[in-house]
Scaffold this active site. Structure first.
Site, mmCIF file in Angstrom:
data_model
loop_
_atom_site.group_PDB
_atom_site.id
_atom_site.type_symbol
_atom_site.label_atom_id
_atom_site.label_comp_id
_atom_site.label_asym_id
_atom_site.label_seq_id
_atom_site.Cartn_x
_atom_site.Cartn_y
_atom_site.Cartn_z
ATOM 1 N N LYS A 1 -14.261 0.514 -3.768
ATOM 2 C CA LYS A 1 -15.264 0.902 -2.853
ATOM 3 C C LYS A 1 -16.416 1.524 -3.670
ATOM 4 O O LYS A 1 -17.546 1.440 -3.347
ATOM 5 C CB LYS A 1 -14.618 1.891 -1.834
ATOM 6 C CG LYS A 1 -13.889 1.017 -1.040
ATOM 7 C CD LYS A 1 -13.151 2.104 0.194
ATOM 8 C CE LYS A 1 -12.042 1.519 0.864
ATOM 9 N NZ LYS A 1 -11.434 2.330 2.032
ATOM 10 N N GLU B 1 0.839 -1.433 0.058
ATOM 11 C CA GLU B 1 -0.146 0.001 -0.018
ATOM 12 C C GLU B 1 0.914 1.321 -0.054
ATOM 13 O O GLU B 1 0.313 2.299 -0.386
ATOM 14 C CB GLU B 1 -1.073 0.069 1.241
ATOM 15 C CG GLU B 1 -2.246 0.849 1.083
ATOM 16 C CD GLU B 1 -3.052 0.583 2.100
ATOM 17 O OE1 GLU B 1 -2.905 0.955 3.369
ATOM 18 O OE2 GLU B 1 -4.227 -0.366 1.948
ATOM 19 N N HIS C 1 7.134 -26.885 -0.331
ATOM 20 C CA HIS C 1 6.484 -28.002 -1.199
ATOM 21 C C HIS C 1 5.256 -27.563 -1.893
ATOM 22 O O HIS C 1 4.260 -28.154 -2.064
ATOM 23 C CB HIS C 1 5.947 -28.884 0.017
ATOM 24 C CG HIS C 1 7.202 -29.402 0.662
ATOM 25 N ND1 HIS C 1 7.796 -30.413 0.392
ATOM 26 C CD2 HIS C 1 7.670 -28.713 1.595
ATOM 27 C CE1 HIS C 1 8.800 -30.809 1.230
ATOM 28 N NE2 HIS C 1 8.834 -29.599 1.851
HETATM 29 O O1 LIG Z 1 -8.868 2.080 9.831
HETATM 30 P P1 LIG Z 1 -9.891 2.197 8.659
HETATM 31 O O2 LIG Z 1 -10.022 3.691 8.323
HETATM 32 O O3 LIG Z 1 -11.126 1.457 8.647
HETATM 33 O O4 LIG Z 1 -9.225 1.926 7.286
HETATM 34 C C1 LIG Z 1 -8.484 0.430 7.194
HETATM 35 C C2 LIG Z 1 -7.742 0.090 6.071
HETATM 36 O O5 LIG Z 1 -8.180 0.451 5.145
HETATM 37 C C3 LIG Z 1 -7.570 1.236 4.349
HETATM 38 O O6 LIG Z 1 -7.704 2.528 4.347
HETATM 39 C C4 LIG Z 1 -7.471 0.958 2.719
HETATM 40 O O7 LIG Z 1 -8.828 0.932 2.435
HETATM 41 C C5 LIG Z 1 -6.113 0.785 4.806
HETATM 42 O O8 LIG Z 1 -5.057 1.962 4.743
HETATM 43 C C6 LIG Z 1 -6.248 0.991 6.276
HETATM 44 O O9 LIG Z 1 -5.611 0.404 7.031
#
Ligand SMILES: O=P(O)(O)OC[C@H]1O[C@](O)(CO)[C@@H](O)[C@@H]1O
Length: 443
Positions: A420, A285, A306
């Site tokens: 999303k 990320e 394996h």
């Molecule tokens: O803590 P949040 O805002 O729920 O995000 C959870 C995870 O989702 C992300 O924002 C990616 O969608 C990550 O960077 C983060 O760790």
């Protein structure tokens, strides 16, 4: 005792002076705050900024949850659960649930998937246990943990009533923004803050990781102490050759520039499997941007020899390996001689199992090198809270340096929004009417 000893001898890499200079400059940017993403550099000095009051508050809340519940469900996804999961797996007896007497609450995880069976089976299993929940979300709006929390909150309120349920729920979220913060304030949940300037994948040493780990009985003070030692050991003032984070960042970028597009992190200890998972989010990320970046993969050895061993030995030569090597196991088991020796293993009689594991590691390293897979070795003395704390900070610091060497902003994640938007459009979320029409036309 050094937490991390880096061995790059089996990479075939020499580090040119200009790369050393660039790595030092990248490290300096993390401290001066003059680089990209400088709104999210709170993690750099997080270990040394954790106060006695911070730790005391976490320990007090953990004690409350431990007194109330046999099981504590940690709800979160990505950086909001991977750090806690990784440290807990590393420091736990994997067979503890078979122990007749459970001395610690069982810490479970939810909200890291949208599996109907997973949440059903969890709620079903919880019926036999007193339980509590720690709901963790920096944004406070991530769908997966929000769905899980809605279901678990309803079960808690059904079981204990609204008032008692509110004492069995702790929220870890933004100090002011987001749906979870609003809900926590309205319901009166005890709340811990994720600092604005610490991104999710760098948040394991905030209450995001420390509260669940304290509930599980992990020595969070030792974890923080190990991270503090590594913070000092990787400071901008440390010469390049003595800074393992700078050297690791430089070597991986040189290997990438030389055509090694995939880094495989692995270890010969199954307990470190989730360290791999935490590391994959941290590096994937942070670096996977602008059509570039090393793809973070992982293996658990020797098991995956394996399954993936054939590819690593003879597949496309775009790989390098980074192996976390644990020097001293916590336990001792020796292989005994067998009168009939039908398995032919009497040549191992008297040896510790870890001696066989170490020779396997060495044999694999040489075979993979011979096959054109450079090998970085990260030796850690043992698996303990202090050492794991140092390892986490080592990887975080190296990630910041590496991202700057790659020429990306290591601290944002714009790419995670695309799925999303599609998911909300397909679910007919209010406000997505246009997007819904458009995406359904593609199906
Ligand atoms: O803590 P949040 O805002 O729920 O995000 C959870 C995870 O989702 C992300 O924002 C990616 O969608 C990550 O960077 C983060 O760790």
């Amino acid at each position: 005792m050094k937490t991390v000893t880096l061995d790059i001898a089996k990479t075939g890499i020499g580090i040119p002076a200009d790369m050393k200079t660039k790595a030092q400059q990248a490290n300096a940017l993390l401290h001066s705050g003059e680089g990209e993403g400088n709104d999210f550099l709170g993690w750099v000095h997080l270990p040394s900024s954790i106060s006695e009051a911070d730790l005391g508050a976490i320990e007090a809340e953990a004690a409350k949850l431990r007194a109330r519940a046999d099981a504590v469900v940690c709800i979160g996804i990505g950086g909001s659960y991977l750090g806690a999961k990784a440290v807990l797996e590393a420091l736990s007896d994997p067979f503890k649930l078979l122990h007749k007497e459970q001395t610690q609450p069982t810490v479970l995880f939810a909200g890291q998937n949208i599996s109907e069976d997973y949440i059903h089976e969890l709620l079903d299993a919880l019926k036999e246990h007193s339980f509590a929940a720690i709901v963790i979300s920096k944004s406070g709006t991530t769908t997966e943990p929000a769905i899980a929390f809605r279901l678990i909150k309803a079960e808690l309120e059904r079981r204990y009533g609204k008032q008692e349920a509110a004492q069995r729920i702790v929220a870890v979220t933004d100090k002011a923004r987001g749906a979870l913060k609003t809900l926590a304030t309205q319901e009166g949940y005890p709340t811990f803050v994720i600092p604005d300037d610490v991104g999710g994948r760098f948040s394991v040493l905030t209450p995001v990781g420390l509260l669940p780990l304290a509930v599980a009985g992990v020595d969070i003070r030792a974890l923080v102490a190990g991270a503090q030692e590594m913070e000092r050991a990787t400071d901008r003032s440390v010469p390049f050759e003595e800074n393992p984070a700078a050297v690791y960042a430089a070597v991986r970028n040189l290997l990438y520039a030389g055509g090694k597009k995939i880094e495989i992190l692995g270890s010969y200890e199954p307990k470190l499997q989730y360290i791999n998972e935490w590391w994959k989010q941290l590096y994937g990320e942070s670096e996977g941007k602008q059509g570039k970046g090393i793809f973070p993969a992982s293996v658990t050895l020797t098991a995956d020899l394996h399954s993936m061993g054939q590819y690593i030995q003879e597949g496309e030569r775009t790989l390098f390996e980074t192996i976390i090597s644990v020097e001293k196991p916590a336990r001792e088991v020796r292989i005994e001689a067998d009168a009939e020796n039908l398995d032919g293993l009497n040549f191992l009689a008297g040896k510790r199992v870890s001696e066989v594991n170490r020779m396997a590691e060495l044999g694999v390293q040489l075979a993979h090198m011979d096959g054109g897979v450079p090998n970085i070795r990260i030796a850690i003395p043992e698996i303990s809270a202090r050492v794991i704390g140092g390892l986490l900070y080592f990887f975080e610091k190296a990630c910041g340096i590496s991202g700057y060497l790659l020429g990306v902003n290591p601290f944002n994640q714009p790419g995670v929004e695309a799925y999303k938007k599609n998911m909300f459009a397909l679910l007919d979320k209010p406000g997505y009417e246009e997007a819904s029409k458009a995406i359904k036309a593609r199906l």
